[in-house]
Every structure is written in structure tokens, then in C-alpha cells.
Design a protein around this motif. Structure first.
Motif, PDB file in Angstrom:
ATOM      1  N   GLN A   1       0.373   4.465  -0.470  1.00 11.12           N
ATOM      2  CA  GLN A   1      -0.007   5.740   0.174  1.00 11.12           C
ATOM      3  C   GLN A   1       0.354   5.603   1.724  1.00 11.12           C
ATOM      4  O   GLN A   1       0.630   6.565   2.064  1.00 11.12           O
ATOM      5  N   GLU A   2      -0.167   4.574   2.315  1.00 13.94           N
ATOM      6  CA  GLU A   2       0.275   4.349   3.750  1.00 13.94           C
ATOM      7  C   GLU A   2       1.791   3.722   3.866  1.00 13.94           C
ATOM      8  O   GLU A   2       2.236   3.603   4.960  1.00 13.94           O
TER       9      GLU A   2
ATOM     10  N   ASN B   1       0.811  -1.191   0.003  1.00 10.02           N
ATOM     11  CA  ASN B   1       0.040  -0.181   0.033  1.00 10.02           C
ATOM     12  C   ASN B   1       0.799   1.211   0.186  1.00 10.02           C
ATOM     13  O   ASN B   1       1.259   1.634   0.986  1.00 10.02           O
TER      14      ASN B   1
END
Length: 523
Positions: free
Chosen positions: A300-301, A298
Motif C-alpha cells: 500500500q505504501e 508494504n
């Protein structure tokens, strides 16, 4: 006397490494300090040492002013011109002072000042020498141990290896030679202080530079390194030339190079990892020696879910989480490790929740059995058109409907929950009226929804075809798009639309078919 003073200055300069100018300034300051008690009435004093003859002259310096306010530091223009005809207002008048009669106390004071200035100059030289050496590896000898802090001899000065910068496995004795990493050089009232470390990650990198010629030459680069001293360390390396194996170069023949570093670190384990720009591959390498099944990232995180075989879970996590913790620090990604079994359970639960949500979205409130028609109409009139809207609404929102008390609202929610979970009871005889063809369906499909064979017009051939393309239940079929179905060989757009419509009618309580014979239509 003058020439002897010059010789002493030159000798001290050679022995201590102090410049002649610094020593001359020290002598001048000493003379001024010694003369202040003898000539207390004189304000500003200056001493000047002739570098050739070695003679020291003392002067009283006063400001030339029009009106004298402080006789110790000021002099009138008339008095100044009596001494020096060229004196002007705003200037300074330098008046020679005879130094005879300073005495023994003044000489002692001068000596103390000179010693102090020489000591300060020595400290400044040492500080300047070590100030730019942060990040270097040094060899030093243990002098003494004070409250757990190790004091070492570094030649011109002493270094300190604080307890916090020592590994708990390490025990040193007086006189033992050790290697350490310079962390900081700072000034203190007692002189320059050199702070050393044997736990810093930079210490590990410097040891590799010392033991691995390719690292020292720059052919192999240590991109990153993390440590838990006395436990485990991980370093990421890459080669700047194609024909060089960075990991092999650091390990050495039969591990000779890395073993030398392990011995220096008192048995600390070291994982050498191939650096790669792909974060997924790098994390997979960083978790070695554990084997990884798959990774979901992921960006984005900046987090990753890592799935490992059941028998590799403890190895991937490491003792007290050490392996995964170091891998996360090295990669600078948050890592969540799960076993295949644990991931399978969570995935099944997610699919179950998604299925219940889909069923709730597609099912109108009319499907709630045991609820009066009037209540159904009230629910629909207040915006509750499907079961999901009922389940997601707060209890207070349902109670706002006229005639809806708390007990009735709770009952409606319970019925909606039961329906989406597949707990709704069919009416007697309904199961007998529906003929279930003899088609083997996977247990996962049976537990997650209705079989495709429950739909009228769908036979074994169509069911198998749909299952091969990931559509194993009526619920999944109801959410599929016509475009997806038309990608399946033998299913046209008209047939696709009909199948989707039948699936949706089946879920909402419709007939689920048009009476066509199974697999009798044109596919």
C-alpha cells in the motif's frame, strides 16, 4: 545574366543541400527588398523568377476597390480596367515595374537578403537532421571549452556538453574524441543547438548496446538503469530467451565487456542485476553486493523493511547511503534498512508495548491499589472500565469527574502505567503463598509477561506444549482464541476455554484456577 543566376542557384543547392525552391524564394525576396527603397510609393511588391530563363520580373500588386482609401495598395475599378480590361472589384491588379536603375545599394541589399535566407535554410536543414536523434550516441571532437561547457564538432553543426552534464572525474582536451548522448535539440537565434550529456542514464544504456551484442540485438533487455555519475550505477537486465544469461552476457568473459564501459565512464562502478517481477526478490538483488536476511513489504505504501546481518549493514547502505539510494531508485520502492540487532530491539519494544496494551485492555480499574472504592466507582461510572481507557484519556478528561483534581488524576495515571508495565508491588506474603514450579522459561518470556506455570492447573507438560505453539506467557494465553488452542494436540475445546478463562482471571486479579491438580485434567 539569367542563365548564370540559374547556375549559381543550382551550385549553391548542391553545396549546401538546400532545395532549388528555397533558393528561388530567397532571390525573389531579395529583389523585393532591394526595390522597396527605389519604389517607396508602391505598396505591395512581388518578384517572380523564371526557373528556365533566370529572368526576374518585378510587379506592383494593388487591390481593386470602388473607393480608393490608400493609393499605394488600392486602385479604382476604372483605373484598373485601363490597365487590364478584365479587372473586377475585389480582385488584384498586377502591374509590371521596370527594374532599371536599382543601383549599387539595392544590389547590396539583395545580396544580404540572399545570404540571410541561405543561412536560415542551412540552419533549418541541420535542425531537421538532429531533431529526431534525441537518445542517440554520437562521436564528436572537442573544439573548445567555454566557462566549463565543452563545445564539440558534430560535422554540420556544433554541440554543447554543459558542465552539469559532465562527470567531475572527466577532463577533456582540445581535439580529443569523445562519446556523448543527445539529450535535446532546440532552435536558438544563433541556429540549432544540440545538448549532449555523459551523465544521463540513457548514456549508460547506449554504451551497453555498443559493447554487448545481445543488448543491441534485443536478446537481452535493459529494463531500468540509475546512476550517480563518477560513483556507482545499477542496471536491471532480463533475457528474452530462456537459454541466455543476461547478467553474464553484460559482464562478458572475465568482465571484458563491462570493463570497457567502466573505462569509458572513468572508473564508475556498475552493478548488473537480474530483473524479476517479484519486487521483494528484485530489491534483494538490487542491494547487492550486500546479503539480505529477510524483507517485509508494504504494497500500500510501496515501502520495504530490509533486515541484514550486522556485518552487512554498512555494505547495504553504501558510502553516504549510495547503495540503498540507487536500489530505491531502481526498484521505485522506499527501502528502510536495519541490522538484525536493531530490528531485534525494535521488535522487543513493539512486543512490550503490545503486551502493555493487552494488559491494560484486560485489566479493570478495580486493580488499581491505593485508590478509594468511591473513586473506582466514579471512574467506572464515567466510562473508564479498564486501564487502557485511563491511560489513553487526556488529563483534562479525568479532571471532569466530580471531585477529581489534577493531582489525583496524575496519580491514577501513574498507577495505571505502573500496573501495565508490571511494576505493581504484590502484598507481603503473596509471593510465599504461590509456589513456582521448577520449569525453565526463556528470558524473553520472563521479561515480557508471567510464566504459564503461575496458572493453577497448568503443569510443565502443558506449559511446554503451549510454548511450542507460540504461547509462552499468561498474557499471550489470555488473548488466544479457543480455535487456536484446539489446534494443539491433546487440548479439547472445554480445556481450551478453561485455560483462557484462568489466564484472564489471573491478569484481572482473580484466583487464576479452580483447585485442579496440575495437568490432572483431561487434555
Amino acid at each position: 545574366m539569367g542563365q548564370e543566376l540559374i547556375r549559381v542557384i543550382e551550385q549553391i543547392g548542391r553545396e549546401k543541400g538546400i532545395s532549388r525552391e528555397t533558393l528561388v524564394q530567397a532571390v525573389e525576396a531579395a529583389v523585393v527588398s532591394a526595390s522597396k527603397k527605389r519604389f517607396a510609393s508602391m505598396g505591395n511588391m512581388e518578384a517572380r523568377l523564371d526557373p528556365e530563363s533566370g529572368e526576374v520580373d518585378l510587379f506592383n500588386v494593388k487591390d481593386v476597390v470602388e473607393v480608393v482609401e490608400d493609393s499605394e495598395t488600392q486602385i479604382s475599378l476604372a483605373e484598373a480596367r485601363a490597365v487590364n480590361p478584365n479587372a473586377d472589384l475585389g480582385g488584384k491588379l498586377v502591374i509590371p515595374v521596370q527594374m532599371e536603375g536599382l543601383g549599387r545599394i539595392a544590389a547590396q541589399t539583395a545580396k544580404q537578403v540572399i545570404v540571410q535566407r541561405v543561412r536560415e535554410a542551412e540552419r533549418e536543414i541541420v535542425f531537421n537532421e538532429f531533431r529526431g536523434r534525441e537518445g542517440e550516441l554520437v562521436n564528436c571532437a572537442v573544439m573548445r571549452i567555454e566557462r566549463g561547457n565543452i563545445i564539440v564538432d558534430m560535422g554540420k553543426t556544433e554541440g554543447i556538453l554543459p558542465r552539469r552534464e559532465q562527470s567531475f572525474r572527466e577532463v577533456f582536451r582540445r581535439g580529443e574524441r569523445i562519446r556523448a548522448y543527445i539529450v535535446e535539440v532546440k532552435k536558438t537565434p544563433k541556429g540549432p543547438q544540440v545538448i549532449l550529456s555523459r551523465t544521463h542514464s540513457g548514456f549508460l544504456k547506449k554504451l551497453f548496446e555498443l559493447e554487448v551484442p545481445e543488448v543491441a540485438e534485443g536478446t537481452v533487455e535493459i529494463v531500468a538503469g540509475v546512476r550517480e555519475p563518477s560513483g556507482r550505477a545499477k542496471i536491471a537486465v532480463r533475457a528474452k530467451e530462456k537459454d541466455v544469461d543476461p547478467v553474464g552476457a553484460c559482464v562478458g568473459v572475465r568482465g571484458s565487456r563491462v570493463q570497457a564501459i567502466v573505462q569509458e565512464l572513468r572508473g564508475e562502478k556498475i552493478d548488473i542485476i537480474q530483473w524479476t517481477d517479484d519486487p521483494v526478490d528484485f530489491v534483494k538483488n538490487a542491494l547487492s553486493p550486500a546479503k539480505v536476511s529477510r524483507i517485509t513489504a508494504n504494497p500500500q505504501e510501496k515501502a520495504m523493511e530490509v533486515i541484514v546481518p550486522d556485518d552487512q549493514l554498512s555494505l547495504a547502505i553504501g558510502k553516504k547511503g549510495q547503495n540503498v539510494r540507487l536500489a530505491a531508485k531502481l526498484s521505485q520502492w522506499r527501502i528502510d534498512i536495519k541490522s538484525e540487532a536493531e530490528h531485534g530491539k525494535q521488535e522487543a519494544e513493539r512486543q512490550k508495548i503490545a503486551l502493555e496494551k493487552a494488559r491494560g485492555d484486560l485489566t479493570g480499574v478495580q486493580a488499581l491499589k491505593g485508590v478509594e472504592e468511591e473513586t473506582i466507582q466514579l471512574l467506572m461510572g464515567n466510562g473508564f472500565t479498564n486501564l487502557t481507557s485511563v491511560l489513553e484519556a487526556p488529563l483534562e478528561r479525568l479532571q471532569e469527574i466530580p471531585g477529581m483534581d489534577q493531582e489525583k488524576a496524575l496519580r491514577i495515571k501513574e498507577l495505571a502505567h505502573a500496573f501495565v508495565r508490571g511494576e505493581t508491588q504484590e502484598s507481603p506474603g503473596a509471593a510465599d503463598e504461590r509456589e513456582i514450579p521448577a520449569l525453565t522459561v526463556s528470558e524473553d518470556s520472563q521479561s515480557q509477561g508471567h510464566s504459564l506455570l503461575d496458572l493453577e492447573g497448568v503443569g510443565e507438560k502443558t506449559a511446554h506444549l503451549l510454548e511450542e505453539h507460540g504461547i509462552a506467557t499468561v498474557e499471550v494465553l489470555s488473548q488466544a482464541s479457543e480455535e487456536k488452542l484446539t489446534e494443539i494436540p491433546g487440548i479439547g475445546r472445554a480445556r481450551a476455554g478453561g485455560l483462557i478463562q484462568k489466564a484472564r482471571e489471573f491478569i484481572t486479579g482473580g484466583s487464576g484456577g479452580s483447585g485442579d491438580e496440575k495437568d490432572g485434567g483431561s487434555e
